[in-house]
Design a protein around this motif. Structure first.
Motif, mmCIF file in Angstrom:
data_model
loop_
_atom_site.group_PDB
_atom_site.id
_atom_site.type_symbol
_atom_site.label_atom_id
_atom_site.label_comp_id
_atom_site.label_asym_id
_atom_site.label_seq_id
_atom_site.Cartn_x
_atom_site.Cartn_y
_atom_site.Cartn_z
ATOM 1 N N LYS A 1 -5.551 -2.436 3.469
ATOM 2 C CA LYS A 1 -3.915 -2.481 4.790
ATOM 3 C C LYS A 1 -3.570 -3.782 4.076
ATOM 4 O O LYS A 1 -3.646 -5.013 3.247
ATOM 5 N N GLU B 1 -4.799 13.615 -1.567
ATOM 6 C CA GLU B 1 -4.166 11.967 -0.520
ATOM 7 C C GLU B 1 -4.790 10.581 -1.353
ATOM 8 O O GLU B 1 -5.802 10.567 0.187
ATOM 9 N N CYS B 2 -4.430 9.775 -1.921
ATOM 10 C CA CYS B 2 -4.806 8.322 -2.168
ATOM 11 C C CYS B 2 -4.072 7.473 -1.839
ATOM 12 O O CYS B 2 -3.342 7.712 -1.217
ATOM 13 N N LYS B 3 -4.649 5.836 -1.455
ATOM 14 C CA LYS B 3 -4.083 5.279 -1.021
ATOM 15 C C LYS B 3 -3.709 4.114 -2.850
ATOM 16 O O LYS B 3 -4.434 4.229 -3.288
ATOM 17 N N LYS B 4 -2.682 3.905 -2.743
ATOM 18 C CA LYS B 4 -2.491 3.348 -4.151
ATOM 19 C C LYS B 4 -2.365 1.504 -3.305
ATOM 20 O O LYS B 4 -0.704 1.471 -3.763
ATOM 21 N N ALA B 5 -3.322 0.901 -3.817
ATOM 22 C CA ALA B 5 -2.915 -0.946 -3.335
ATOM 23 C C ALA B 5 -2.944 -2.101 -4.464
ATOM 24 O O ALA B 5 -3.469 -1.975 -5.514
ATOM 25 N N VAL C 1 0.760 -0.987 0.053
ATOM 26 C CA VAL C 1 0.236 0.216 -0.149
ATOM 27 C C VAL C 1 1.063 1.480 -0.171
ATOM 28 O O VAL C 1 1.995 0.994 0.778
ATOM 29 N N ASP C 2 1.171 1.944 -1.113
ATOM 30 C CA ASP C 2 1.741 3.548 -1.350
ATOM 31 C C ASP C 2 0.960 4.637 -1.116
ATOM 32 O O ASP C 2 -0.247 4.409 -2.100
ATOM 33 N N THR C 3 1.022 5.782 -0.809
ATOM 34 C CA THR C 3 0.006 6.817 -0.461
ATOM 35 C C THR C 3 0.780 7.634 -1.440
ATOM 36 O O THR C 3 2.511 7.672 -2.090
ATOM 37 N N GLN D 1 -11.127 1.139 3.282
ATOM 38 C CA GLN D 1 -9.527 0.991 3.731
ATOM 39 C C GLN D 1 -8.987 -0.047 3.582
ATOM 40 O O GLN D 1 -8.908 -0.722 4.102
#
Length: 455
Positions: free
Chosen positions: A150, A119-123, A88-90, A148
């Motif tokens: 993890k 800010e999004c998360k790239k999973a 998981v990257d921001t 969300q």
């Protein structure tokens, strides 16, 4: 004291009651007292043809599995696999070309006027099952999304074979198998620890009921069989398995089966009448709409009635068994009570049961429909408008029809039990060994023996 010593020794006159199991405390918590051979024949003459008809119905309607169909890729009809979040990257939402207000269907987005979130998360998700096992894809998760992701989280992914390769997989849900399995294990342990052998049999009956539901009822309806007939046959099979497995093959359980059967017939008749009269289609939401589109031959109103019958069965079992047990215990406490006295005493217990059960049903359905009721409240709709809508009218009919069946089951089962146990007095008195007749004769002997010891 030597002259008084011989008095406690003449035990032979007291041995015949003991040999006949007539001691007063042995039947209040022991096995159900046997009934006369004549009553066993009468009950068998009713239940054996019924059980045979259920077996014949199962054989005729047995589907042999659910029919196949081409997946639509919509809702629950999507092909799914298991996956795991490996990283998981921001990132900046602009770099992902995702507008902050956009989200997956059914997910919460940023409220208007609250300002964009950047800010999004790239999973990065790895597919762990299926033909593409080991394949990875990326999922962009916005900050206001209700789900969300993890790292190392187990997820469910949907597969769309006709989509571009980069868009074939997407995360649709999280994997909840572990907490659900743990909760089921805790439930099973609690049932066995408290219920012991009865608890084990209850779990076996639960597994059998689930097997009938998944292997017979659901596939048979999908194959095009009449939902009402399938529900009646399936519910009858569940009733026979659950009641006899949990409470034993005896007259008391058989009376509960008869009371449950009569109540189910009443629920079926009332449900059929009012579902037709109120013009309830049974096709009111996305799930039922999808079912109807995939299998147009299914009678949706019949499916609604089948749900009413199956949903009422579990509570009916509880009511009928409780009332039958109450009559049996009252009879064993006072074998001189006639059928009217037994009925009056047991129906007082039943009235308390009715009040609590009906309230439980209403609150259960209201809790299930709470989001819908909130929507009507937000729209400031009147009570009449809310009740008249098909969404709510369906729940009203379901609740009231089931409640009428439950209320009727109390006097019906109580009357049947009172008649059976009262008619059996002459049979047990003729030497069948029932404790309900011999126990009163044993009590004076035991008290007399105690008085001689004190002297």
């Amino acid at each position: 004291m030597t002259p008084s010593q011989p008095s406690p020794q003449p035990t032979p006159p007291q041995q015949p009651p003991a040999a006949g199991h007539g001691h007063g405390h042995s039947h209040g918590h022991g096995p159900v007292a046997p009934v006369s051979k004549h009553l066993r024949k009468v009950i068998a003459a009713i239940l054996i043809p019924f059980a045979t008809a259920v077996l014949v119905g199962l054989a005729i309607l047995w589907p042999g599995g659910a029919p196949g169909h081409e997946r639509t890729g919509v809702g629950f009809d999507r092909q799914s696999e298991q996956g795991r979040v490996v990283a998981v990257d921001t990132i900046d939402c602009k770099d992902a070309n995702v507008a902050p207000q956009q989200a997956a269907p059914g997910e919460r987005t940023t409220p208007p006027g609250s300002g964009p979130a950047t800010e999004c998360k790239k999973a990065t998700v790895e597919v762990t099952t299926g033909a593409d096992k080991g394949r990875t894809f990326t999922e962009i998760v916005q900050p206001e999304s209700s789900r969300q992701l993890k790292q190392d989280q187990e997820v469910v992914v949907a597969y769309a074979p006709n989509a571009p390769r980069d868009l074939q997989y997407s995360v649709t849900d999280v994997n909840r198998k572990l907490p659900l399995a743990l909760l089921a294990g805790i439930f099973a342990v609690a049932v066995v620890v408290v219920g012991r052998l009865k608890g084990v049999m209850a779990l076996i009956a639960l597994v059998a009921s689930f097997a009938v539901l998944t292997l017979f009822i659901l596939p048979a309806i999908l194959q095009g069989s009449n939902p009402l007939v399938v529900a009646v046959v399936g519910a009858s099979a569940i009733m026979l398995i659950a009641l006899y497995a949990c409470h034993g093959l005896n007259a008391r359980t058989s009376v509960a089966v008869l009371g449950t059967l009569i109540s189910l017939l009443l629920i079926g008749l009332l449900g059929s009448l009012f579902i037709g009269w109120a013009f309830l289609s049974g096709n009111i939401d996305d799930s039922t709409g999808l079912i109807h589109s995939l299998y147009p031959s299914i009678d949706m109103s019949g499916l609604l009635l089948a749900g009413v019958i199956i949903g009422s069965l579990g509570v009916l079992d509880d009511v009928t068994v409780t009332q039958t047990s109450a009559v049996w215990e009252l009879h064993q406490a006072d074998p001189t009570m006639g059928p009217r006295a037994l009925y009056r005493a047991a129906i007082r217990i039943g009235r308390d049961h009715i009040a609590s059960v009906v309230n439980t049903l209403v609150l259960a359905y209201a809790g299930a429909a709470l989001p819908l009721l909130l929507l009507f409240s937000i729209a400031q709709s009147s009570v009449g408008t809310v009740a008249n809508s098909e969404l709510v009218a369906e729940e009203i009919v379901r609740t009231l029809v089931g409640s009428i069946g439950l209320v009727a089951s109390v006097p019906v089962t109580t009357a049947l039990a009172a008649l059976v146990v009262s008619a059996d007095r002459s049979g047990t008195g003729a030497g069948t060994g029932s404790g309900s007749v011999t126990a009163p004769d044993a009590r004076p002997v035991r008290r007399g023996r105690g008085r001689r010891r004190k002297s």
